[in-house]
Design a protein around this motif. Structure first.
Motif, short mmCIF file in Angstrom:
data_model
loop_
_atom_site.label_atom_id
_atom_site.label_comp_id
_atom_site.label_asym_id
_atom_site.label_seq_id
_atom_site.Cartn_x
_atom_site.Cartn_y
_atom_site.Cartn_z
N GLN A 214 0.86 -1.18 0.00
CA GLN A 214 0.00 0.00 0.00
C GLN A 214 0.89 1.23 0.00
O GLN A 214 1.78 1.37 0.84
CB GLN A 214 -0.92 0.01 1.22
N ALA A 215 0.67 2.11 -0.96
CA ALA A 215 1.46 3.33 -1.05
C ALA A 215 0.90 4.38 -0.11
O ALA A 215 -0.29 4.71 -0.17
CB ALA A 215 1.47 3.85 -2.49
N THR A 216 1.76 4.89 0.79
CA THR A 216 1.37 5.99 1.67
C THR A 216 2.35 7.14 1.42
O THR A 216 3.16 7.09 0.51
CB THR A 216 1.41 5.55 3.14
N GLU A 217 2.27 8.18 2.21
CA GLU A 217 3.09 9.36 1.98
C GLU A 217 4.58 9.02 2.12
O GLU A 217 5.09 8.86 3.23
CB GLU A 217 2.72 10.45 3.00
N GLY A 218 5.26 8.90 0.98
CA GLY A 218 6.71 8.70 0.98
C GLY A 218 7.19 7.28 1.17
O GLY A 218 8.39 7.03 1.12
N TYR A 219 6.27 6.32 1.41
CA TYR A 219 6.69 4.96 1.72
C TYR A 219 5.79 3.94 1.03
O TYR A 219 4.61 4.20 0.75
CB TYR A 219 6.64 4.68 3.23
#
Length: 511
Positions: A214-219
């Motif tokens: 799962q793509a989150t803010e910056g990671y």
């Protein structure tokens, strides 16, 4: 905060000189710092990661100001031309194989020794990430071999995020780590500015092994589930790093996994040969179908040594430098299997060259030759030049044909269909006298021959186009400046000084 590996050797030498000036032995300095003599030896040979706090402690103990803390100034090149190259130059080991093997070392709980590893910034970034998560890394005294020891438990929460974000190779941590941890996170991958480069092909293949992202803010937030993968995994994209991630996942999945539409390229072959050293059985190396008999993750505890093969892209770079400067140059240790298409095209364009009989690389598999290039009058090819997955013209070698076409008589259409921005970066050659017309983000028309002229250019954020600019400056009359060459140092080891050894006139400087 730690000092980058690039500076460790220089700092270590300064510490050794300061210690000797004070008349102290390594043991005496170790006693003052509350550490061991062996630790001081590692520091002085550049093999010990150093915090700024430790540098300050050493400076206090030696009453010596060793280093001033602050951001490093960009490195530039001053190129005096035109140049005639002569003599012989060796091809160094592969950048892309080296970073893949560093990632693959995470599979092994034993000691991994990589011999002849390229000392380049891309390697440095991966090493910084590895050491930040608890991996012990040590260069040999001559800086040619790297010893890697992985602890049982990695400190993934302490990962050097800045280093990870400066390399796209961090994406190859997914394959090795997915069987060790149920949850972890990786920073978004960086690297060259070549347009949108999706990681979806990686995720598609690794889902077969239970990985979800799962793509989150910056990671990338990664979770894994124990699944029995399909015995046949089909790659929707025949990418090199995608194949390598699939290989590393399959290597520690017991049973047989067949990977179809796999890349058979040079760095994939090196990874296969290394995994075989770890006990993984792999059939079909060099083909697009790989059959992997995996091993249990808990059994991979071996002391292994491996030497990555020579870099065909560096070989093409050196070949291009000889062509553009109209020089006679011998390029030694060329991995011929991965340059045959390029040489066939160049022969049709009129290039004269000689090859020695083949011999084996240190890995015992890759076929090498020595290649002597002779000054030649080149003509533009009849057909367009475009890359293809191996065994076609290497995608990374395509930009060099832009420089070569500029030195040839006639008009050449080059179609860089893989990347969005790389053709745009090639138009920087117009600053040095080339005649390159950009048709769209993928296609250029190059009209030659070119009367190269000196210029000052800022390095584009793409490795191969940046090297193309440097090569053209070798042929330009006058003094050229190439600014901020970090991107070149990502993929080439000490390129300026190595070219100087065969006749170039390049000065490395900082403002």
């Amino acid at each position: 905060m730690t000092v980058t590996e690039t500076s460790l050797y220089r700092i270590g030498a300064m510490i050794r000189q300061a210690r000797q000036h004070r008349g102290l032995t390594q043991s005496q300095l170790a006693d003052q710092l509350g550490t061991s003599q062996s630790a001081i030896h590692r520091i002085e040979t550049g093999n010990q990661n150093l915090s700024l706090e430790m540098i300050n402690r050493i400076a206090t103990a030696l009453n010596s100001e060793l280093i001033s803390v602050g951001a490093g100034a960009p490195v530039h090149l001053r190129v005096n031309g035109p140049t005639k190259l002569s003599g012989a130059i060796d091809v160094r080991s592969s950048k892309n194989a080296g970073v893949a093997l560093l990632c693959a070392s995470l599979l092994n709980r034993g000691t991994t020794v990589l011999r002849g590893l390229a000392r380049i910034e891309e390697v440095n970034r991966i090493i910084e990430v590895l050491t930040s998560i608890g991996v012990e890394v040590e260069w040999s005294d001559d800086r040619s071999d790297l010893t890697i020891r992985r602890p049982n438990e990695l400190k993934l929460d302490e990962m050097d995020v800045d280093a990870a974000r400066r390399t796209r190779s961090i994406i190859m941590f997914l394959g090795p780590l997915l069987h060790f941890y149920e949850q972890f996170q990786l920073p978004y991958a960086g690297g060259c500015d070549l347009g949108q480069r999706t990681i979806e092909p990686h995720l598609q293949v690794l889902r077969h092994f239970g990985l979800e992202v799962q793509a989150t803010e910056g990671y990338y937030q990664v979770s894994t589930n124990k699944v029995t993968p399909h015995n046949s995994v089909i790659l929707t994209e025949r990418g090199d790093t995608v194949t390598e991630n699939a290989l590393m996942a399959a290597a520690i999945t017991p049973g047989v996994t067949t990977i179809r539409n796999a890349s058979p390229n040079y760095m994939v072959q090196d990874l296969c040969f290394f995994l075989q050293e770890l006990g993984v059985r792999i059939e079909g190396i060099g083909s697009t179908t790989l059959r992997i008999t995996g091993v249990d993750v808990n059994t991979v505890h071996k002391d292994v040594e491996y030497a990555p093969s020579e870099d065909p892209i560096e070989a093409m770079s050196l070949l291009t430098a000889a062509i553009v400067t109209e020089s006679e140059l011998t390029i030694r240790r060329v991995p011929i299997e991965f340059l045959e298409i390029e040489l066939a095209i160049l022969r049709e364009m009129g290039l004269k060259f000689d090859l020695t009989p083949e011999y084996k690389a240190a890995n015992g598999h890759t076929r090498l030759v020595d290649l002597t290039v002779h000054p030649s009058v080149l003509r533009a090819p009849i057909d367009k030049i475009h890359p293809m997955p191996f065994p076609g013209l290497n995608i990374d070698n395509l930009p060099f044909f832009g420089v070569i076409a500029a030195a040839a008589n006639g008009r050449t259409l080059i179609n860089d269909w893989v990347y969005d921005n790389r053709a745009i970066h090639m138009t920087n050659l117009n600053r040095i006298g080339a005649n390159i017309e950009l048709l769209d983000p993928h296609r250029i028309i190059v009209t030659g021959p070119t009367r190269w002229r000196a210029a000052e250019v800022i390095c584009p954020p793409a490795l191969r186009p940046a090297v193309c600019i440097l090569i053209s400056m070798l042929a330009a009359r006058g003094t050229s400046i190439l600014r901020d060459v970090y991107v070149i140092n990502r993929g080439y080891e000490d390129l300026a000084n190595r070219l100087n050894a065969v006749g170039a006139n390049i000065q490395v400087f900082q403002d």
